[in-house]
Design a protein around this motif. Sequence first.
Motif, PDB file in Angstrom:
ATOM      1  N   GLU A   1       0.838  -1.210   0.000  1.00  0.00           N
ATOM      2  CA  GLU A   1       0.000   0.000   0.000  1.00  0.00           C
ATOM      3  C   GLU A   1       0.869   1.254   0.000  1.00  0.00           C
ATOM      4  O   GLU A   1       0.579   2.206  -0.732  1.00  0.00           O
ATOM      5  CB  GLU A   1      -0.933  -0.010   1.213  1.00  0.00           C
ATOM      6  CG  GLU A   1      -2.035  -1.048   1.120  1.00  0.00           C
ATOM      7  CD  GLU A   1      -2.842  -1.191   2.403  1.00  0.00           C
ATOM      8  OE1 GLU A   1      -2.552  -0.475   3.387  1.00  0.00           O
ATOM      9  OE2 GLU A   1      -3.757  -2.030   2.417  1.00  0.00           O
ATOM     10  N   ALA A   2       1.932   1.265   0.808  1.00  0.00           N
ATOM     11  CA  ALA A   2       2.834   2.425   0.858  1.00  0.00           C
ATOM     12  C   ALA A   2       3.516   2.620  -0.492  1.00  0.00           C
ATOM     13  O   ALA A   2       3.671   3.752  -0.970  1.00  0.00           O
ATOM     14  CB  ALA A   2       3.875   2.243   1.964  1.00  0.00           C
ATOM     15  N   SER A   3       3.907   1.526  -1.120  1.00  0.00           N
ATOM     16  CA  SER A   3       4.535   1.599  -2.444  1.00  0.00           C
ATOM     17  C   SER A   3       3.562   2.179  -3.464  1.00  0.00           C
ATOM     18  O   SER A   3       3.943   3.017  -4.286  1.00  0.00           O
ATOM     19  CB  SER A   3       4.998   0.207  -2.866  1.00  0.00           C
ATOM     20  OG  SER A   3       5.502   0.236  -4.187  1.00  0.00           O
ATOM     21  N   ASP A   4       2.306   1.727  -3.413  1.00  0.00           N
ATOM     22  CA  ASP A   4       1.291   2.265  -4.319  1.00  0.00           C
ATOM     23  C   ASP A   4       1.123   3.766  -4.102  1.00  0.00           C
ATOM     24  O   ASP A   4       1.021   4.541  -5.068  1.00  0.00           O
ATOM     25  CB  ASP A   4      -0.053   1.559  -4.109  1.00  0.00           C
ATOM     26  CG  ASP A   4      -0.065   0.131  -4.641  1.00  0.00           C
ATOM     27  OD1 ASP A   4       0.885  -0.241  -5.372  1.00  0.00           O
ATOM     28  OD2 ASP A   4      -1.022  -0.616  -4.313  1.00  0.00           O
TER      29      ASP A   4
ATOM     30  N   ASN B   1       1.852   6.606  -6.850  1.00  0.00           N
ATOM     31  CA  ASN B   1       0.835   7.595  -7.238  1.00  0.00           C
ATOM     32  C   ASN B   1       1.350   9.017  -7.027  1.00  0.00           C
ATOM     33  O   ASN B   1       1.117   9.896  -7.868  1.00  0.00           O
ATOM     34  CB  ASN B   1      -0.463   7.378  -6.468  1.00  0.00           C
ATOM     35  CG  ASN B   1      -1.216   6.144  -6.939  1.00  0.00           C
ATOM     36  OD1 ASN B   1      -1.018   5.692  -8.056  1.00  0.00           O
ATOM     37  ND2 ASN B   1      -2.071   5.598  -6.080  1.00  0.00           N
ATOM     38  N   ALA B   2       2.035   9.229  -5.915  1.00  0.00           N
ATOM     39  CA  ALA B   2       2.587  10.563  -5.638  1.00  0.00           C
ATOM     40  C   ALA B   2       3.635  10.929  -6.690  1.00  0.00           C
ATOM     41  O   ALA B   2       3.670  12.075  -7.174  1.00  0.00           O
ATOM     42  CB  ALA B   2       3.194  10.605  -4.236  1.00  0.00           C
ATOM     43  N   ALA B   3       4.486   9.969  -7.052  1.00  0.00           N
ATOM     44  CA  ALA B   3       5.507  10.231  -8.071  1.00  0.00           C
ATOM     45  C   ALA B   3       4.849  10.550  -9.409  1.00  0.00           C
ATOM     46  O   ALA B   3       5.280  11.465 -10.136  1.00  0.00           O
ATOM     47  CB  ALA B   3       6.442   9.041  -8.203  1.00  0.00           C
ATOM     48  N   LYS B   4       3.780   9.825  -9.749  1.00  0.00           N
ATOM     49  CA  LYS B   4       3.067  10.055 -11.009  1.00  0.00           C
ATOM     50  C   LYS B   4       2.443  11.452 -11.020  1.00  0.00           C
ATOM     51  O   LYS B   4       2.554  12.191 -12.018  1.00  0.00           O
ATOM     52  CB  LYS B   4       1.990   8.976 -11.168  1.00  0.00           C
ATOM     53  CG  LYS B   4       1.259   9.019 -12.485  1.00  0.00           C
ATOM     54  CD  LYS B   4       0.262   7.873 -12.556  1.00  0.00           C
ATOM     55  CE  LYS B   4      -0.544   7.930 -13.850  1.00  0.00           C
ATOM     56  NZ  LYS B   4      -1.545   6.867 -13.887  1.00  0.00           N
ATOM     57  N   ARG B   5       1.811  11.842  -9.904  1.00  0.00           N
ATOM     58  CA  ARG B   5       1.209  13.189  -9.817  1.00  0.00           C
ATOM     59  C   ARG B   5       2.280  14.261  -9.878  1.00  0.00           C
ATOM     60  O   ARG B   5       2.083  15.302 -10.530  1.00  0.00           O
ATOM     61  CB  ARG B   5       0.385  13.310  -8.528  1.00  0.00           C
ATOM     62  CG  ARG B   5      -0.956  12.601  -8.609  1.00  0.00           C
ATOM     63  CD  ARG B   5      -1.897  12.995  -7.474  1.00  0.00           C
ATOM     64  NE  ARG B   5      -1.321  12.818  -6.154  1.00  0.00           N
ATOM     65  CZ  ARG B   5      -1.354  11.703  -5.439  1.00  0.00           C
ATOM     66  NH1 ARG B   5      -1.973  10.644  -5.928  1.00  0.00           N
ATOM     67  NH2 ARG B   5      -0.812  11.644  -4.253  1.00  0.00           N
ATOM     68  N   ALA B   6       3.422  14.004  -9.226  1.00  0.00           N
ATOM     69  CA  ALA B   6       4.506  14.988  -9.270  1.00  0.00           C
ATOM     70  C   ALA B   6       5.029  15.141 -10.700  1.00  0.00           C
ATOM     71  O   ALA B   6       5.298  16.262 -11.161  1.00  0.00           O
ATOM     72  CB  ALA B   6       5.630  14.559  -8.333  1.00  0.00           C
TER      73      ALA B   6
END
Length: 134
Positions: free
Chosen positions: A93-96, A100-105
Amino acid sequence: NDNSAGSGRSLQKLHAKHKMKVDERTFYSQKLKAASEENVMAEMSRQKAQNTFDETARKVQQQAHIAALARRKADQTSRAVEQLAENAEEEREASDLRQNAAKRAEEGLHRSEGNYTSVKAQLVEAVRAANEAA
């Protein structure tokens, strides 16, 4: 003479009776000896059976102890596996979330780059228009 003949027969009867009693005594003595030997053999057999039973009971106790230890170890292992599974799920879950945060960034970076390029083009156009107006 008749008296001595009667006495002889009486002695023969007594002798026959005595022989019969001696034979009977010998017979019963042999039966007693055989029964005693059978008793000794039966006692030895009983003792052997008791020893076998005691040894088997000891082994059963040992196996029960080992089985209890194995159950405890299995329970500990099961709890450890459950804990590892929970940790793995939390890590997934933390990896997901990080992904997601990296993708949004990255998307934000691309928007910022697009805005920067647009502002830069507008600046170049504004400078050119200002130079022409001057």
